[in-house]
Motif scaffolding. Structure first.
Motif, PDB file in Angstrom:
ATOM      1  N   TYR A 169      69.540   2.313  41.303  1.00 32.55           N
ATOM      2  CA  TYR A 169      69.172   0.929  41.034  1.00 32.55           C
ATOM      3  C   TYR A 169      69.441   0.575  39.573  1.00 32.55           C
ATOM      4  O   TYR A 169      69.490   1.461  38.722  1.00 32.55           O
ATOM      5  CB  TYR A 169      67.690   0.703  41.366  1.00 32.55           C
ATOM      6  N   PRO A 170      69.557  -0.715  39.297  1.00 35.87           N
ATOM      7  CA  PRO A 170      69.743  -1.139  37.900  1.00 35.87           C
ATOM      8  C   PRO A 170      68.423  -1.142  37.138  1.00 35.87           C
ATOM      9  O   PRO A 170      68.412  -1.485  35.955  1.00 35.87           O
ATOM     10  CB  PRO A 170      70.302  -2.562  38.042  1.00 35.87           C
ATOM     11  N   VAL A 171      67.324  -0.808  37.806  1.00 34.53           N
ATOM     12  CA  VAL A 171      66.003  -0.768  37.157  1.00 34.53           C
ATOM     13  C   VAL A 171      65.393   0.613  37.340  1.00 34.53           C
ATOM     14  O   VAL A 171      65.817   1.377  38.202  1.00 34.53           O
ATOM     15  CB  VAL A 171      65.044  -1.828  37.765  1.00 34.53           C
ATOM     16  N   THR A 172      64.382   0.911  36.519  1.00 35.69           N
ATOM     17  CA  THR A 172      63.639   2.160  36.662  1.00 35.69           C
ATOM     18  C   THR A 172      62.196   1.834  37.060  1.00 35.69           C
ATOM     19  O   THR A 172      61.769   0.690  36.979  1.00 35.69           O
ATOM     20  CB  THR A 172      63.624   2.952  35.347  1.00 35.69           C
ATOM     21  N   VAL A 173      61.457   2.868  37.483  1.00 38.35           N
ATOM     22  CA  VAL A 173      60.060   2.661  37.858  1.00 38.35           C
ATOM     23  C   VAL A 173      59.138   3.631  37.128  1.00 38.35           C
ATOM     24  O   VAL A 173      59.507   4.771  36.866  1.00 38.35           O
ATOM     25  CB  VAL A 173      59.826   2.825  39.384  1.00 38.35           C
ATOM     26  N   SER A 174      57.927   3.152  36.822  1.00 34.45           N
ATOM     27  CA  SER A 174      56.862   4.015  36.332  1.00 34.45           C
ATOM     28  C   SER A 174      55.921   4.333  37.485  1.00 34.45           C
ATOM     29  O   SER A 174      55.737   3.513  38.392  1.00 34.45           O
ATOM     30  CB  SER A 174      56.084   3.328  35.202  1.00 34.45           C
ATOM     31  N   LEU A 175      55.349   5.542  37.434  1.00 34.33           N
ATOM     32  CA  LEU A 175      54.439   5.980  38.484  1.00 34.33           C
ATOM     33  C   LEU A 175      53.111   6.407  37.862  1.00 34.33           C
ATOM     34  O   LEU A 175      53.075   7.294  37.011  1.00 34.33           O
ATOM     35  CB  LEU A 175      55.042   7.171  39.246  1.00 34.33           C
TER      36      LEU A 175
END
Lengths: 252, 252, 252, 252
Positions: free
Chosen positions: C82-88
């Motif tokens: 994806y062009p974005v990242t995620v925080s968990l």
């Protein structure tokens, strides 16, 4: 005479990206590549074009009727949804091979496929609306005679695959060298070729050449239309006629 | 000694479905096929396996560590999301080619790939947890030396593709015939081979054979692990060593 | 007693990204969001967890049995595609609301949701394998009595939607305030609630409260298991019992 | 005056399918629903329309400029790629609510949403090309003032979600009842409303009503165009003006 508009889609700086900072998981690369292909198939297919996966990092598409604005939108849509961007080179010629040559050159002139500073090129020549005719695209849809009975249901799947693959390798090379055509494996035992204005003799000839070289028996349906979608669907119907009548070459 | 568990995924009665009641739009077939491949890549990859698209209607996967229940769940997940179902045949052997032979036979015994009444076969032999070792899977990751500089940035994309494709055709055939290995094109200039326990000499030999036959220069990284994922990632790192050191064959 | 592990997935710096350098096409944002949700559903679902779309830029998931390494892999897989990242952010508590509070705090401590320098946080408390029991997760699956007959087949779809939506709004608030539960609309006329250890009286009570406030009639099946997947499937079967027997609340 | 063409997309017989022969895994249903939504977003978005997920089994779309043939192709494309089919009802009216009423009726007349024999209805009234004007669609794009600072970065994510959700519930009801508009939550803190020809006073009024009822502060950008895509993009730019200038209501 045909007049094929071909667009080369090249992922920008993809090779380096796949190993930076270290090699990325293969499953994610495969998912990325196949989904990008599916999305381009839809983006271009919804505008009556055809997309071939080719090498996945470079995809060849037939885009008659798809103008510069639509190309820009497709490019933007990829950038909005993927971690990579794509460059688009466009060419037009009666010979699909020449058109792809122009499309490739349009990208190469912008820099290397592995140049990090080269991004989202959109360059080349488009077929103007006023120059379009109902005969611009010729598509041939080949398949292997009785592939299921002779191979799939009999052999180890890899040996079936070798037969299909050697048939494809022979055909794609012959059609390129003899007939300026671009042939793509599309799954199963199917090959779709983008051709200039060829007649029955040339297809008969190609089928024989493949049979001689690798003993794989092909048949082919051929269609013609102002778009890839129209020509391709006509070719499929013609191939059904081959199947019904036991013939080798049928024109829609 | 390796001990590879191979699963053949075959779409049930797919050929007839694609032309019933009349030929379906190619763009939808391509989207269906590539997304099914992406989904299987994820379903199997999340369990440490590898999936190869092969012919798309038949996909070869390496599934060490994925048991019968997980196979059933993958089969059910496909049926829940696609208009088609899949059969799964499984085999285990030190030779990947023999394992695939058993996997193929497990499906063939259930009926033809084009038998409308044959659905969702799940059959074959699984590698029991107690028989697994840390050396069960050997993966070799090949690529073409300087493909970007010699081909992609220089030639018409189709002519680049012909070089890559002929290299692949030669390699896949040689590795199958001489070394019981299954080699798959995975995009760009990359080929991943599932191998028995081969040494440096065999890989050197394969690289030379391809060079002699089609003048394509390859290098290869080789990895070993209890799963395809582990072996494949080790192979990628070994290939990086080839790149850094200018060598042809590296083992992780 | 339940012991729910909750993971909050937050897209990093998403709001600013959607309007930089200028507003991105809504169709691409919707496609990105819904596919990211589908992918997380699969990545987490293949490990027996449940994912809820919530606000799409923030998704709430139940992850009992999914450890830190698996979280890191999911995070990496998103970044690879994806062009974005995620925080968990992760939290564990008998109360799902408290667990989500901890999960949220774990992310908030790392910086603002719109802080461009805050990327891919992976933080919080995980439920250790030795502390897991067969009763850790309680899931309640609600639906609306005869929604098709009373609404879908009778009203303008938006007016049907208003009824379902007001029922959901009343239920999610009541379950949060009275019973520390997290309730999510999952499509159609279905709501799935992640609950602490509640009994029949509490569910009867919630159904009556919703009926009084917005005149929507609900029924509910409840399941319990060591994973979200197990508890959720048990809840679905219990809901089928409601349907068959005309009852309001059933436990698996 | 606006003239909105609204298409209701309803999955055929979906409820029974989800529990036949027994309840299907929730993760697969969620994946199916969200991908179908993503695909419809693209199929309709590539033709300048807007798709809202609504209840997922019923999706509301704005389809000005998309004719009967394109609807048939979209319907066929879904059938070619999913295990379910969809019915399409179409309506046209200055009031979006009335248009959706007609669209819903067009499907309801064909049979129940849970009638197994009712499949792929395509029915209703289309806006003829000659009747189209540059003002046919009015779109309002709302968001919540400083949602990140006041909610996302401060509260438990579920409590943030309750605020956003209650704001949406109040707005969608008010806009439907007072202004014949259809409002849809589209993720984050964003709501998109399809409106008749409303002026600044009506939007100011709606913002105040929501603030009074649930204490959520909104702002809104409004756009107008011959397609949903054009009107929606104009609305987004107007919303940026609100953000820059600290205003509540801006027209493009």
């Amino acid at each position: 005479m045909t007049n094929t508009q071909v667009t080369l889609v090249q992922i920008d700086n993809y090779g380096p990206w796949t190993v930076t900072p270290e090699p990325r998981r293969e499953v994610d690369l495969q998912t990325l590549q196949s989904r990008l292909y599916a999305d381009l198939s839809q983006l271009i297919g919804n505008r009556e074009g055809y997309t071939f996966f080719t090498r996945f990092d470079n995809m060849v598409t037939v885009t008659n009727g798809i103008d510069r604005d639509a190309h820009a939108l497709i490019q933007e849509s990829v950038a909005n949804r993927y971690p990579v961007t794509v460059s688009l080179g466009v060419g037009v010629d009666p010979s699909p091979a020449v058109a792809l040559g122009e499309a490739t050159a349009a990208i190469q002139e912008g820099g290397s496929a592995q140049d990090a500073s080269r991004q989202e090129i959109l360059s080349g020549e488009f077929l103007s609306e006023s120059d379009r005719t109902d005969d611009d695209v010729q598509i041939a849809h080949f398949d292997v005679n009785d592939a299921t009975g002779k191979y799939t249901d009999q052999l180890n799947e890899f040996d079936t695959f070798i037969h299909i693959e050697q048939g494809y390798a022979a055909l794609m090379r012959y059609m390129r060298e003899q007939h300026d055509s671009l042939s793509f494996f599309v799954g199963g035992d199917n090959v779709i070729a983008v051709c200039p204005s060829l007649g029955e003799a040339e297809y008969q000839d190609a089928i024989e050449a493949v049979h001689e070289r690798v003993e794989v028996e092909l048949k082919v349906g051929v269609g013609r239309h102002r778009t890839a979608q129209g020509a391709g669907m006509a070719a499929k119907h013609a191939l059904e006629t081959c199947r019904d009548d036991g013939t080798d070459v049928e024109f829609a």
